[in-house]
Design a protein around this motif. Sequence first.
Motif, PDB file in Angstrom:
ATOM      1  N   GLY A   1     -14.880 -12.983 -22.476  1.00 19.82           N
ATOM      2  CA  GLY A   1     -15.046 -13.052 -21.112  1.00 19.82           C
ATOM      3  C   GLY A   1     -15.289 -14.410 -20.587  1.00 19.82           C
ATOM      4  O   GLY A   1     -14.731 -15.552 -20.153  1.00 19.82           O
TER       5      GLY A   1
ATOM      6  N   MET B   1     -18.215  -9.825 -24.315  1.00 23.66           N
ATOM      7  CA  MET B   1     -18.133 -10.543 -23.071  1.00 23.66           C
ATOM      8  C   MET B   1     -18.342 -12.018 -23.462  1.00 23.66           C
ATOM      9  O   MET B   1     -17.696 -12.841 -22.566  1.00 23.66           O
TER      10      MET B   1
ATOM     11  N   GLY C   1     -23.262  -7.224 -15.265  1.00 20.42           N
ATOM     12  CA  GLY C   1     -22.805  -6.095 -15.853  1.00 20.42           C
ATOM     13  C   GLY C   1     -23.641  -5.920 -17.448  1.00 20.42           C
ATOM     14  O   GLY C   1     -24.231  -4.702 -17.596  1.00 20.42           O
TER      15      GLY C   1
ATOM     16  N   ILE D   1     -15.980 -14.070 -12.902  1.00 15.52           N
ATOM     17  CA  ILE D   1     -16.223 -13.533 -14.118  1.00 15.52           C
ATOM     18  C   ILE D   1     -17.529 -13.743 -14.650  1.00 15.52           C
ATOM     19  O   ILE D   1     -18.093 -13.001 -15.159  1.00 15.52           O
TER      20      ILE D   1
ATOM     21  N   VAL E   1      -7.539 -15.050 -18.065  1.00 17.51           N
ATOM     22  CA  VAL E   1      -8.091 -13.964 -18.283  1.00 17.51           C
ATOM     23  C   VAL E   1      -7.303 -12.867 -19.178  1.00 17.51           C
ATOM     24  O   VAL E   1      -6.035 -12.664 -18.719  1.00 17.51           O
TER      25      VAL E   1
ATOM     26  N   VAL F   1     -19.957 -11.489 -12.632  1.00 23.04           N
ATOM     27  CA  VAL F   1     -19.819  -9.914 -13.072  1.00 23.04           C
ATOM     28  C   VAL F   1     -20.217  -9.642 -14.487  1.00 23.04           C
ATOM     29  O   VAL F   1     -20.911  -8.787 -14.768  1.00 23.04           O
ATOM     30  N   SER F   2     -20.039 -10.511 -15.273  1.00 25.16           N
ATOM     31  CA  SER F   2     -20.272 -10.419 -16.524  1.00 25.16           C
ATOM     32  C   SER F   2     -22.078 -10.335 -17.081  1.00 25.16           C
ATOM     33  O   SER F   2     -22.489  -9.444 -17.537  1.00 25.16           O
TER      34      SER F   2
ATOM     35  N   LEU G   1     -15.034  -6.694 -18.811  1.00 24.65           N
ATOM     36  CA  LEU G   1     -15.550  -6.817 -17.648  1.00 24.65           C
ATOM     37  C   LEU G   1     -15.899  -5.482 -16.951  1.00 24.65           C
ATOM     38  O   LEU G   1     -16.596  -5.384 -16.185  1.00 24.65           O
TER      39      LEU G   1
ATOM     40  N   ALA H   1     -10.774  -9.520 -22.050  1.00 25.84           N
ATOM     41  CA  ALA H   1     -11.820  -9.860 -21.078  1.00 25.84           C
ATOM     42  C   ALA H   1     -11.867  -9.157 -19.979  1.00 25.84           C
ATOM     43  O   ALA H   1     -12.794  -8.470 -19.521  1.00 25.84           O
TER      44      ALA H   1
END
Lengths: 175, 503
Positions: free
Chosen positions: B215, B211, B402, B395, B39, B398-399, B47, B43
């Motif tokens: 990410g 992202m 998001g 990740i 990470v 959440v990505s 995030l 990233a």
Amino acid sequence: MKEWFGCVAWIAFSTATLIASADLQIVTRFGPGPGFFLRVLSIVLLALGLIQALLLFLGQRRAAKSHDGPSPENLTAILDTDENEEVLKGDKASTVRFFLLAVSLFGYALLLEPLGFMVATVALAWSAMVLLGRRPLWSFVEAVVAIFLAHLLFSNLLGVNLPTASLAPLASLHL
Amino acid sequence: MEGLLGLMQGFEVALTWHNLLFALIGCMTGMLVGVLPGVGQSAGMALLIPITYRLDPAGAIIMLASIFYGAAYGGTITSILMNVPGESESIVTTFDGYPLALQGRAGTALSISAIGSFVGGTATTIALAVVAVPISRAALELGPPEYATLMMLGLCLAAGLLGSSVIKGLLMVVFGLLLSQVGSDPALGMPRLTFGNPSLIDGIPLLAIIMGFYGLSDVLLSVFKSFDMDGGAKKITRLLPTGADLRESAGPIARGTLVGAMLGILPGMASAVSTFFSYALERRISKTPEKFGKGALPGVAGPETANNAFANASFLPLMTLGIPGSAALSILFGALMIQGITPGPLMFRDHPDVAWGLIASMIVGNGMLLALSFPLIGIWVSILKLPANLIGAIIIVVSMIGVYTVQSNPFDLLALATFTVVGAGLKWLNYPLAPAILAFILGKPIESALGQTLNIYQGDATVFLTRPISATFIAAALLIILSSSIRLYRGSRQASANDSGAH
């Protein structure tokens, strides 16, 4: 082989953008038209792809380039350090997991609104955990708890409007 | 004087309890992402962007900026304790940081790094406050030809300065510029490369690219990587440096501040170059150069200071010229745009609370990092034992959430999935992604500036070469590409000669 694949991809991509922008005006009476920069960039990309192919061709005739990693004795090697230096060790199982992870992302994008946030996101979290190497049963429990908490955070605390299912059986459960 | 008054105004914003909390969250998150394997700084920032939507602009930017410089320190911890540099700028720290850890002086190396980072970051931020407004005013005097060529110089620096292939950097710049062309054109509003999809009229969603590239693509590629982090961290015995350590480090810290600050103000310059220069400088002027590579404290103090000074100085081109110098700053650029603030010369006039609040928060944040770094080192080391697959799954979820929450448009998720696969493919092919992100962000401003120039000068493109400032920028860009190509060509020839000599 990998490098050649990159060259071919760039040449194909630049050719595709040239074709896709063929109808756009290059010059208008106000100056450069909507297709001007697009066309210029596509041509530059095509040229760079061809130069890379040429360099690759010439490079293969010379001895292969070897890299010593950066060290106090070889300090300038830091300038040669690439953004992605990590070595990727691919076997068949890893490749399958990679593609299944990619499919799960596309699947989530397509199924989020029909299945609703809760079901779709639990499915995504669970499949991601399993594909990344966690135990299936335990991952399911973790996914349900995590997505319940994420729903609380985004919907209740941050006031985000998360979608509920549009598919009839799930919609009747307000999922 | 104006700068210092502005800084006072900034402290009023930065020292409110909620902005202090955002800075603290940002610093902690930054250190966390700097420590965690797989990470990166970019990233981590990407995030947290969706969470910042509902914050006020000053708080949102303060939090994201804190991640930026917090991550720089997080990378130091793994470099010194485990010989694992998170990002390229931390490579130099491993040369002497890890040998120091092997000698039982990990605590000294970490504390000197923290002190150097604080001094370098704070001094650079004060200098930034003093020069930002005059530079913003000067930037307003630049015409479209100068602006266009300055941005292109930044892209050439990003493409050509670092890495094993200039051509790959340039390919990624052009790719990023091409991606920025999707959507309606700035002059006539005609749709380009939208293929009849109304979701593409406003262009490719910035967050999906950021992202996807920074990410999610790393998470997807993590199935091909092995993380051997368990049990590798060296023990910390004594944390506070002695008087002799401080005296030995004072000079390198001062020089590192200068090196980092001077290189950081150049748009597109890579942070690794500042640590490289600082290390080379310290070794050259040292009375005991033979100790370098075996645990020389100046070899840690100088580069770590330069790294943090660089990070803080790189805000100058972003805030005064609207040119982000790195992928992480491109993300900050995007976050500012999402908040309705255009980074550039007018930022200090139109949004003084955000501009000065951000600068003041850097001083506060650097203080927080210094305070946090000592008591929390044990926690960061234990965090390294968290399973990478769990972090990866977090990740991903959440990505996806998001990106969806921005416009509640499933198309954005499709775009994210697409750019995740594209980003993973490009990383597999060893193409740098930072130049593409930078070019995507600067694509529309460059097109506007080039279009305006050609309009004003009735299609005469020679104006870029006849105006002295734009001609200088073009010459500098060509020089960078040429010198990097020659350096790589010589390196390749040398390697070939060594290989044939060995056979």
